[in-house]
Design a protein around this motif. Structure first.
Motif, short mmCIF file in Angstrom:
data_model
loop_
_atom_site.label_atom_id
_atom_site.label_comp_id
_atom_site.label_asym_id
_atom_site.label_seq_id
_atom_site.Cartn_x
_atom_site.Cartn_y
_atom_site.Cartn_z
N GLU A 118 -2.58 -5.56 -4.16
CA GLU A 118 -3.77 -6.05 -3.44
C GLU A 118 -3.83 -5.54 -2.01
O GLU A 118 -4.91 -5.15 -1.52
CB GLU A 118 -3.79 -7.58 -3.43
N LEU A 119 -2.71 -5.50 -1.32
CA LEU A 119 -2.72 -5.24 0.12
C LEU A 119 -2.40 -3.79 0.47
O LEU A 119 -2.72 -3.34 1.58
CB LEU A 119 -1.72 -6.17 0.81
N ILE A 120 -1.73 -3.08 -0.42
CA ILE A 120 -1.39 -1.66 -0.25
C ILE A 120 -0.73 -1.40 1.12
O ILE A 120 -1.30 -0.74 1.99
CB ILE A 120 -2.62 -0.76 -0.45
N PRO A 121 0.48 -1.91 1.31
CA PRO A 121 1.22 -1.58 2.53
C PRO A 121 1.68 -0.13 2.47
O PRO A 121 1.42 0.58 1.49
CB PRO A 121 2.40 -2.55 2.48
N ASP A 122 2.39 0.31 3.47
CA ASP A 122 2.92 1.67 3.47
C ASP A 122 4.13 1.80 2.55
O ASP A 122 4.31 2.81 1.87
CB ASP A 122 3.31 2.07 4.90
N ILE A 123 4.98 0.77 2.57
CA ILE A 123 6.25 0.77 1.83
C ILE A 123 6.40 -0.59 1.14
O ILE A 123 5.94 -1.61 1.65
CB ILE A 123 7.44 0.99 2.79
N ALA A 124 7.06 -0.58 -0.02
CA ALA A 124 7.43 -1.83 -0.70
C ALA A 124 8.87 -1.69 -1.18
O ALA A 124 9.26 -0.65 -1.73
CB ALA A 124 6.52 -2.11 -1.88
N THR A 125 9.68 -2.71 -0.97
CA THR A 125 11.07 -2.64 -1.40
C THR A 125 11.15 -2.70 -2.93
O THR A 125 10.32 -3.29 -3.60
CB THR A 125 11.90 -3.78 -0.81
N LEU A 126 12.19 -2.05 -3.45
CA LEU A 126 12.48 -2.07 -4.88
C LEU A 126 13.97 -2.30 -5.04
O LEU A 126 14.78 -1.40 -4.78
CB LEU A 126 12.04 -0.74 -5.52
N ASP A 127 14.35 -3.50 -5.45
CA ASP A 127 15.76 -3.85 -5.60
C ASP A 127 16.29 -3.34 -6.94
O ASP A 127 15.65 -3.53 -7.97
CB ASP A 127 15.94 -5.37 -5.54
N LEU A 128 17.48 -2.74 -6.90
CA LEU A 128 18.12 -2.28 -8.13
C LEU A 128 19.30 -3.15 -8.53
O LEU A 128 19.93 -2.90 -9.56
CB LEU A 128 18.61 -0.83 -7.96
N VAL A 157 1.75 3.47 -2.66
CA VAL A 157 2.77 2.86 -1.80
C VAL A 157 4.12 3.50 -2.13
O VAL A 157 4.42 3.80 -3.29
CB VAL A 157 2.82 1.33 -2.01
N ARG A 158 4.93 3.69 -1.11
CA ARG A 158 6.23 4.33 -1.30
C ARG A 158 7.32 3.29 -1.49
O ARG A 158 7.49 2.40 -0.64
CB ARG A 158 6.56 5.22 -0.10
N PRO A 159 8.09 3.35 -2.58
CA PRO A 159 9.18 2.39 -2.75
C PRO A 159 10.33 2.66 -1.78
O PRO A 159 10.62 3.82 -1.46
CB PRO A 159 9.66 2.65 -4.19
N GLU A 160 10.93 1.58 -1.29
CA GLU A 160 12.19 1.68 -0.57
C GLU A 160 13.26 1.08 -1.46
O GLU A 160 13.21 -0.11 -1.79
CB GLU A 160 12.14 0.93 0.76
N ILE A 161 14.23 1.88 -1.86
CA ILE A 161 15.23 1.48 -2.84
C ILE A 161 16.34 0.70 -2.14
O ILE A 161 17.01 1.22 -1.25
CB ILE A 161 15.82 2.71 -3.55
N GLU A 162 16.54 -0.55 -2.55
CA GLU A 162 17.57 -1.40 -1.96
C GLU A 162 18.85 -1.31 -2.78
O GLU A 162 18.85 -1.58 -3.98
CB GLU A 162 17.09 -2.86 -1.91
#
Length: 276
Positions: A118-128, A157-162
């Motif tokens: 909905e909000l389309i930030p620049d980055i969203a975290t993705l936990d593994l 949006v670009r994932p940030e891999i945690e």
């Protein structure tokens, strides 16, 4: 030298105002501290939200929207990174471990990224990570990870891999062979969480060396190790992160007055170390 980007992590799921009364809770407080952190040198803000009434972690899209809108009204250059970590926790009942206990918040992957779509930030975290976390277990299965990655990237949006331990990096490398990511992966090496990566220079070197060659990475620590691990990350070629999610004390005997206090301190030290 390659510029080092500073991320300010405003508030997480566990810190409380009993620990530090300056912790931002409401959307207005979060946005205000994000903007102040940007003025103090942060290029990225990492955002969780809290229910203002209970001060507990929330996934309410309206709360995220208010934070994002307030930031973007004032500063369109600040990179916004929203968490998707909530929705992965299982609390086994002591009577029957198959029955969810009161701290369980497991959700399907689509629900965990609803605010991102909905909000389309620049980055969203993705936990593994799948690991013991406090008294509960965090669960992130490969099908769920793949689905979240696809949804996040479907809106640009670009994932940030945690990454909390070496097994997470093994999963990342498997996903790389599957061409899961549209761009070189953004990675955060998380140290200091009990039962995960230990906050030591040797740990950061080891984790860094396991990453895909194309990865852009940040290393950080929690609690008393937050500031030392920032230094280690910068010296080892990574980007840096700090903020009141990671540490509520600025130094021994002094609580952080705001997230800007952390960002300003860290920005000043990077300059002292001649890191651009």
């Amino acid at each position: 030298m390659t510029p080092v980007f500073l991320t300010c992590a405003l508030v997480g799921n566990f810190s409380t105002r009993q620990q530090n009364e300056n912790l931002p809770i409401t959307p207005e407080e979060l946005a205000t501290q994000a903007l102040e952190a940007a003025k103090a040198g942060a290029a990225i803000v990492h955002v969780h939200v809290r229910d203002p009434a209970t001060e507990l972690p929330s996934m309410d899209v309206a709360l995220y929207r208010e934070v994002v809108d307030r930031i973007r009204q004032e500063n369109d250059d600040l990179i916004i990174n929203l968490t998707t970590g909530n929705g992965g926790r299982f609390d086994p009942s002591p009577v029957n471990p198959v029955v969810p206990g009161p701290k369980t918040n497991l959700l399907p992957p689509d629900a965990r990224v609803g605010h991102i779509l909905e909000l389309i930030p620049d980055i969203a975290t993705l936990d593994l990570n799948t690991m013991v976390f406090g008294g509960e277990v965090v669960i992130n299965t490969l099908p769920s990870i793949r689905r979240m990655a696809d949804l996040i990237q479907s809106v640009g949006v670009r994932p940030e891999i945690e990454l909390f331990d070496s097994g997470d990096i093994s999963i990342l490398n498997q996903l790389m062979t599957e061409n899961t990511f549209d761009q070189p992966p953004l990675c955060s090496i998380v140290t200091g969480v009990k039962h995960g990566f230990v906050p030591l220079p040797e740990t950061l070197i080891y984790a860094r060396n396991l990453l895909p060659r194309s990865a852009l990475w940040t290393g950080f620590g929690t609690g008393a190790k937050a500031f030392p691990m920032v230094a280690q990350s910068a010296m080892l070629g990574g980007h840096v992160r700090i903020g009141m999610e990671d540490a509520v004390w600025l130094r021994k005997g002094e609580k952080a007055s705001s997230n800007a206090a952390w960002s300003g301190k860290q920005h000043a030290y990077l300059k002292t170390w001649a890191i651009p």
